[in-house]
Structures are given as C-alpha cells and as structure tokens.
Design a protein around this motif. Structure first.
Motif, PDB file in Angstrom:
ATOM      1  N   LYS A 158       0.876  -1.392   0.114  1.00 30.79           N
ATOM      2  CA  LYS A 158       0.017  -0.114  -0.025  1.00 30.79           C
ATOM      3  C   LYS A 158       0.899   1.284  -0.152  1.00 30.79           C
ATOM      4  O   LYS A 158       1.972   1.243   0.350  1.00 30.79           O
ATOM      5  CB  LYS A 158      -0.941   0.067   1.290  1.00 30.79           C
ATOM      6  N   LEU A 159       0.183   2.188  -0.486  1.00 29.47           N
ATOM      7  CA  LEU A 159       1.049   3.778  -0.294  1.00 29.47           C
ATOM      8  C   LEU A 159       0.998   3.731   1.227  1.00 29.47           C
ATOM      9  O   LEU A 159       0.210   3.598   2.113  1.00 29.47           O
ATOM     10  CB  LEU A 159       0.210   4.758  -0.909  1.00 29.47           C
ATOM     11  N   LYS A 160       2.266   4.595   1.469  1.00 31.28           N
ATOM     12  CA  LYS A 160       2.238   5.186   3.210  1.00 31.28           C
ATOM     13  C   LYS A 160       1.524   6.596   3.080  1.00 31.28           C
ATOM     14  O   LYS A 160       1.121   6.924   4.318  1.00 31.28           O
ATOM     15  CB  LYS A 160       3.847   5.357   3.208  1.00 31.28           C
ATOM     16  N   THR A 161       1.215   7.135   2.406  1.00 32.30           N
ATOM     17  CA  THR A 161       0.592   8.485   2.220  1.00 32.30           C
ATOM     18  C   THR A 161      -0.761   8.204   1.487  1.00 32.30           C
ATOM     19  O   THR A 161      -1.029   7.222   0.997  1.00 32.30           O
ATOM     20  CB  THR A 161       1.471   9.469   1.479  1.00 32.30           C
ATOM     21  N   LEU A 162      -1.753   9.216   1.775  1.00 33.70           N
ATOM     22  CA  LEU A 162      -2.916   9.284   0.912  1.00 33.70           C
ATOM     23  C   LEU A 162      -2.660   9.249  -0.557  1.00 33.70           C
ATOM     24  O   LEU A 162      -1.937  10.203  -0.978  1.00 33.70           O
ATOM     25  CB  LEU A 162      -3.880  10.222   1.688  1.00 33.70           C
TER      26      LEU A 162
END
Length: 220
Positions: A158-162
């Motif tokens: 997953k992305l670590k940020t939005l």
C-alpha cells in the motif's frame, strides 16, 4: 499434470545456474518446457469455459515465459530463472491489464490473478471504480471462499501516504491505498503432480475471475 522430471530440472538448475550446465542439459529443459506448455493448454481450455476473454485457441506457447533472465540491470547475473511462468492475459496484444499467472517452482509454486502494479493511469481508473463501486469489490474479496483461498485482499503493498484526491476518512481508504490488486494461492509440489492438477489450477483461476471482471470494468 506437471511431471517429477520438470520439478527436478528446476531443482537442478537452481544449483547449477550457468550456461555450461544448461547447454549440457538443454534437452531436459526442452522436455520440461513442453510439459509446462501441455499443462498450460489444459488450464486455458478449462478456463475458457468460465472467462470469455480467455480463448480456447490461445497459442499457449506464448503464455509460457522464457527461462532466460534479463540480467542487464540486475546485480544477480545468474542467466536462468528457477521457475516456469505461465501468463494468461485477458487482452492479448493489447498491453498490460488483468491476467492469470501460474508459477511452477519447487516449494514456491502459486496461482495468481488480478493486476500487479498497474501503470498510473490504470491505478487512477481502478481507484475511481473502487470509490464508486466499493461494495461490488468487497462482495468479491470478502466472500468466505475467496478469503479461504487467497487470504485478506487488503494485505498487500500500500501507499504510505494518502492517494491524491482521497481523504483519510474515506470508508474505503484501505482499498484505495493499494498499489496492486492481486489474489495469490500457494501450491504444494504434490498438488502439481496429481493428474487433476490442471483442473485444480483452472478452478482456482475461476475464483479470481470476478475480480478480473471488476478490474476490466474499471479500465473500460
């Protein structure tokens, strides 16, 4: 089915990953590859009855990936893969997209499907589809049989940020942050050696089919 000789060849090339050994055992490779092609043909034949995007007359020789590694940009200079990969694309000749993938490797074989690491434009389209129709996707990936076969769909990179244009309070943010959209089921060696192994693999792929439909709809 996959033969003991095919698995043994892959075990041996792992221990002898050099050109001299490979050339001395080229016939073993050719025999193993022919076995994998026959196996892929049976899987495709069965899967074509479930997924209309998979054509029974697919040239399966093109589905079986070459054993030669591209070492140009890799610190690992061993010339050969330790596995045979079978890639059944849903849009042959039409670029990347959802697919079915089977890897034959002693102790590390698996069946997979979905879309691994899509390009940015495709990620954007899939996220939009998730935002609009998340319930449809969740009905697929949260079904007990799907979870039993493939585990938690959300447990992948997953992305670590939005992601851009989506907020933290979005109820589906865990799905929107995904980088890939794949389902993976591990296979034991003895499962591949059984006479009905192609049918078993095709059956597993059929459980991935609804996920691929969702992804293809996002890209259409």
């Amino acid at each position: 089915m996959i033969t003991k000789e095919t698995l043994q060849f892959l075990k041996d090339i792992k221990e002898n990953n050099n050109r001299d050994w490979f050339m001395a055992n080229k016939q073993r490779h050719d025999d193993a590859r022919a076995n994998v092609i026959d196996f892929a043909a049976e899987v495709v034949k069965l899967l074509s009855k479930v997924d209309p995007k998979v054509k029974e007359d697919t040239d399966v020789r093109k589905c079986v990936l070459r054993i030669y590694r591209d070492i140009r940009f890799s610190p690992d200079k061993t010339p050969y893969k330790r596995n045979f990969g079978i890639s059944v694309l849903q849009n042959p000749g039409g670029g990347r997209g959802p697919e079915y993938y089977i890897q034959i490797e002693p102790g590390k074989s698996f069946v997979a499907g979905g879309y691994w690491m899509p390009e940015s434009a495709h990620v954007k389209a899939i996220r939009q589809e998730i935002d609009y129709n998340a319930d449809e996707l969740k009905q697929i990936i949260d079904a007990p049989e799907f979870v039993k076969l493939f585990g938690n769909f959300r447990d992948q990179d997953k992305l670590k940020t939005l992601p851009r244009d989506y907020s933290a309070d979005n109820e589906n943010i865990d799905l929107l942050k995904l980088k890939s959209y794949i389902a993976v089921h591990q296979l034991k060696d003895d499962e591949l050696l059984k006479k009905d192994s192609a049918a078993k693999v095709a059956e597993i792929c059929s459980k991935i089919y609804p996920l691929n439909v969702f992804l293809n709809n996002a890209l259409s």
